[in-house]
Design a protein around this motif. Structure first.
Motif, mmCIF file in Angstrom:
data_model
loop_
_atom_site.group_PDB
_atom_site.id
_atom_site.type_symbol
_atom_site.label_atom_id
_atom_site.label_comp_id
_atom_site.label_asym_id
_atom_site.label_seq_id
_atom_site.Cartn_x
_atom_site.Cartn_y
_atom_site.Cartn_z
ATOM 1 N N ASP A 182 0.827 -1.219 0.000
ATOM 2 C CA ASP A 182 0.000 0.000 0.000
ATOM 3 C C ASP A 182 0.852 1.256 0.000
ATOM 4 O O ASP A 182 0.497 2.264 0.617
ATOM 5 N N ALA A 183 1.971 1.204 -0.685
ATOM 6 C CA ALA A 183 2.830 2.376 -0.866
ATOM 7 C C ALA A 183 2.739 2.759 -2.338
ATOM 8 O O ALA A 183 3.467 2.235 -3.176
ATOM 9 N N ASP A 184 1.821 3.666 -2.635
ATOM 10 C CA ASP A 184 1.483 3.983 -4.026
ATOM 11 C C ASP A 184 2.164 5.277 -4.459
ATOM 12 O O ASP A 184 1.793 6.363 -4.012
ATOM 13 N N PHE A 185 3.197 5.158 -5.307
ATOM 14 C CA PHE A 185 3.798 6.363 -5.865
ATOM 15 C C PHE A 185 3.679 6.415 -7.375
ATOM 16 O O PHE A 185 4.628 6.731 -8.109
ATOM 17 N N ASP A 186 2.471 6.058 -7.826
ATOM 18 C CA ASP A 186 2.059 6.276 -9.218
ATOM 19 C C ASP A 186 3.021 5.615 -10.202
ATOM 20 O O ASP A 186 3.519 4.521 -9.968
ATOM 21 N N ASN A 187 3.284 6.305 -11.315
ATOM 22 C CA ASN A 187 4.097 5.737 -12.385
ATOM 23 C C ASN A 187 5.535 5.472 -11.974
ATOM 24 O O ASN A 187 6.244 4.700 -12.623
ATOM 25 N N LEU A 188 5.984 6.100 -10.896
ATOM 26 C CA LEU A 188 7.395 5.998 -10.526
ATOM 27 C C LEU A 188 7.789 4.629 -9.995
ATOM 28 O O LEU A 188 8.973 4.336 -9.860
ATOM 29 N N GLU A 189 6.823 3.768 -9.714
ATOM 30 C CA GLU A 189 7.197 2.437 -9.230
ATOM 31 C C GLU A 189 8.023 1.674 -10.262
ATOM 32 O O GLU A 189 8.848 0.837 -9.918
ATOM 33 N N ALA A 190 7.815 1.974 -11.542
ATOM 34 C CA ALA A 190 8.602 1.307 -12.584
ATOM 35 C C ALA A 190 10.093 1.552 -12.394
ATOM 36 O O ALA A 190 10.926 0.729 -12.797
ATOM 37 N N ALA A 191 10.458 2.687 -11.769
ATOM 38 C CA ALA A 191 11.872 3.004 -11.561
ATOM 39 C C ALA A 191 12.543 1.991 -10.644
ATOM 40 O O ALA A 191 13.768 1.815 -10.704
ATOM 41 N N TYR A 192 11.764 1.302 -9.798
ATOM 42 C CA TYR A 192 12.369 0.279 -8.939
ATOM 43 C C TYR A 192 13.012 -0.818 -9.783
ATOM 44 O O TYR A 192 14.100 -1.318 -9.466
ATOM 45 N N TYR A 193 12.336 -1.199 -10.869
ATOM 46 C CA TYR A 193 12.850 -2.281 -11.704
ATOM 47 C C TYR A 193 14.011 -1.850 -12.590
ATOM 48 O O TYR A 193 14.630 -2.672 -13.257
ATOM 49 N N ALA A 194 14.316 -0.570 -12.584
ATOM 50 C CA ALA A 194 15.545 -0.087 -13.212
ATOM 51 C C ALA A 194 16.676 -0.028 -12.187
ATOM 52 O O ALA A 194 17.785 0.396 -12.501
#
Length: 267
Positions: free
Chosen positions: A202-214
């Motif tokens: 439940d930690a929602d930071f929108d589109n930026l979650e994709a940056a984790y996989y980078a």
């Protein structure tokens, strides 16, 4: 929108490499190495989302085949820790919308500040800034967004996120607690580095979650989450593992709802 939120539409997965490589010394944006976060390498797919890498093993695209919705990463020759220019540009496209994030990395290669520009039909529709902070183990502990004054705090015990607290302007505070063992299931080691911040924490930071996989949003939790609770609503995360103990599927269900989500991981 390309998203890692567990659901029936878009989901993700990872790929594996058993080589033991020392952490790469990073100097600038072009040296970013996801292996510093994902010891076995990045997933090949998360559900239908394909992770495309360049020749250096960096994530350059995150998208479903035959879809115009995608996230792309551009790595810049800018020194880590510099605040004069971004080290990475993340572009999330979901026509007619496009979100461009200028990502500023610290000397460990993790995002500490981001400038977001939202375009709709090629016209600027809004802007926001994001700030990220990490604990002594380089795990994400704090996220702030200027747009709605959102503030997410992640609390850790024994290397795992055990509580998230989200506040935002005009909205009630949301508190979620997370557990990693049950009476019948022992803690599951997070061997691959998989994190689904929005879906399981439940930690929602929108589109930026994709940056984790980078490899740009800090180190993973030690174990895979098994249960969570928010406002009396309990959720259960059931993981399927391969013979090496790597997750190949996640089934996420709720005690107060018939709603359930599933995600598969391809290594």
């Amino acid at each position: 929108m390309v998203t890692l939120t567990v659901g029936t539409t878009m989901m993700a997965s990872c790929s594996k490499d058993n080589s033991d490589e020392p952490e790469q010394k990073m100097v600038n944006g072009t040296d970013v190495n996801p292996r510093n976060v994902f010891p076995l390498g990045l997933p090949k797919k998360i559900s239908e989302i394909v992770l495309t890498l360049n020749e250096k093993g960096q994530l350059v695209q995150f998208a479903e085949p035959k879809s115009n919705d995608r996230a792309t990463f551009e790595y810049k020759d800018v020194a880590l820790g510099s605040t004069q220019a971004p080290q990475v540009i993340l572009t999330e496209t979901d026509e007619p919308d496009k979100h461009v994030y200028e990502l500023y990395l610290n000397q460990d290669g993790f995002v500490t500040h981001a400038k977001e520009t939202h375009y709709r039909n090629d016209h600027i529709a809004g802007k926001a800034t994001w700030d990220f902070a990490y604990n002594a183990d380089n795990q994400l502990k704090d996220v702030k967004c200027s747009a709605d004054k959102k503030h997410i705090v992640l609390e850790y015990q024994n290397g795992n996120v055990v509580k998230t607290t989200t506040t935002a302007a005009g909205k009630p505070t949301e508190v979620t607690t997370i557990t990693y063992a049950t009476a019948s299931i022992r803690p599951i080691e997070n061997k691959t580095g998989v994190m689904l911040f929005g879906a399981t924490l439940d930690a929602d930071f929108d589109n930026l979650e994709a940056a984790y996989y980078a490899g740009l949003l800090g180190k993973p939790s030690k174990n895979l989450p098994l249960q969570s609770e928010k406002s009396g609503n309990k959720a259960t995360s059931k993981w399927t593992l391969d013979s090496n103990g790597n997750p190949t599927a996640l089934d996420h269900s709720f005690s107060n709802s018939s709603e359930r989500f599933s995600t598969t991981f391809t290594w």
